[in-house]
Design a protein around this motif. Sequence first.
Motif: not given
Length: 508
Positions: A384-395
């Motif tokens: 689910n890309l609506d939860m994908k974690y990318n460092y430095g990106k907001p929630s």
Amino acid sequence: MQGKRKSSMGGGAMLFVLSNFKLLLMLTLLLLSSSCNNLIISASSQTIVKTLPGYPSPLPFKLETGYIGVGEDEDVQLFYYFVESQGNPEEDPLIVWLAGGPGCATLRAFFFEIGPMQIQYGNYIDNVPALQLDPNSWTKVANVIYLDAPTLTGYSYTKTPEAVRSSDTSSASQTAEFLRKFVRDHLKFLKNPMYVTGISYSGIVIPIITEELYKGNDEGLEPIVNIQGYMAGNPLTNKSGDINSRLEYAYRMALISQELYELTKTDCNGEYAEADSNDLQCMLDLNEVNKRVGDINIQQILDPDCDPATNLVRSGNPVIKGNRRFLQAATPIEMLTDPAQSSLKDTFCRGDLYNYATLWANDESVMKALGVREGTVKEWLLCNLDMKYNYGKPSMPQYEFDVKSSVEYHERLTKRNCRALIFSGDHDMMVPHVGTRNWITSLNLTITDSDWEAWYAQGQDAGYKTTYVRHNYSLVFTTVKGAGHTAPEFKPEACYEMIKSWFSHRPI
């Protein structure tokens, strides 16, 4: 007249009694019917799956699927696959396996990492990808719960819009609640040793869940679970520290020069993930680093990179992509219905293989076989890309990243009677083993035996291990030679041998 009147009155009274009796009978039947309906609803959340589309024979293992409600008013309905151990289910460990992302479906583990089934790429049965047995399934030595968590992962869903949003802490709490309820519904596994396990981003929540289970036992929460420890593969743990370690890893693997490594380390003061964007020299150094690793697949540095250029560490606007195009259930699915057109003929892109799982999981016959509740999932997604974690990106809209580091939870667990296994693929640059070793070192544990000792699988060096202890706590850290992110997908035989030894309390 009086006799008749008495007779008439007696008949009326009898009619009244009979009417009450009929009413009582009807009410009783209604209650029984309601009770039965409730039992049916309860039973429908647990489906015993004897056959699966794509597999031509009855399943040679016991597979149960279902839902368990958690959270306020049980508005979050978590879907699971449960495979009883094919070894000794009465005594083998009971483990829950969590995928990464967050938001990646646990079917990925079921097919590609530690599950009992594999996909036969390019082969189809009744228009769904054909399946075969996995000879290295962890279900041979453990009872495994493959859990779609947090909510809106895989087949999990919510009953209210308000329950959609999740976070690291709420997801951990809901998973701990799930496990107690699962054991409550499966009392025959009450005494089995329990371990919380998973991969990648789940490294954030695994120690939180484990500590919560221990605390729940301390507080007398029922049922008391036999929690024995946890296991994490390629685990994101200290988010800034793990990202920072990518630079050192790139240097050690000869992807950047010693001169560039030393220069960047000096100019950025050892901080890359959160480097000062106003520090021009540091930004220039990081830009040079990213140029040199832009065509490297950070999930497995030996695999082709099928994505646009990837930034290794922060450079202006941080972009940590990795090989992620497989996450979207896009149009390539239609192409794969014709094996002759499979992109496997061309440059190998591991992400293309995951499209088979998406095709399989979205098939109506599959959902029916698994007992997926009709109308709860519009489209199954591998992640689910609506939860994908990318460092430095907001929630993200559906998920709050409210735990930056879970090291403090590991520290708390060192005070417990607890076992831990942490393993890393040594070709994983997404969560490098050097960063994992750094946070383990920060726990100030005592090293037993020798440090960085080889361990073996099938007579070959399969990686290196270090064992740590503190009182009743033990932690084994291993690397898996040649494995990427995630290790069991790349080196299934070695990982199976590793966990088989660890679960049986034998040296790896």
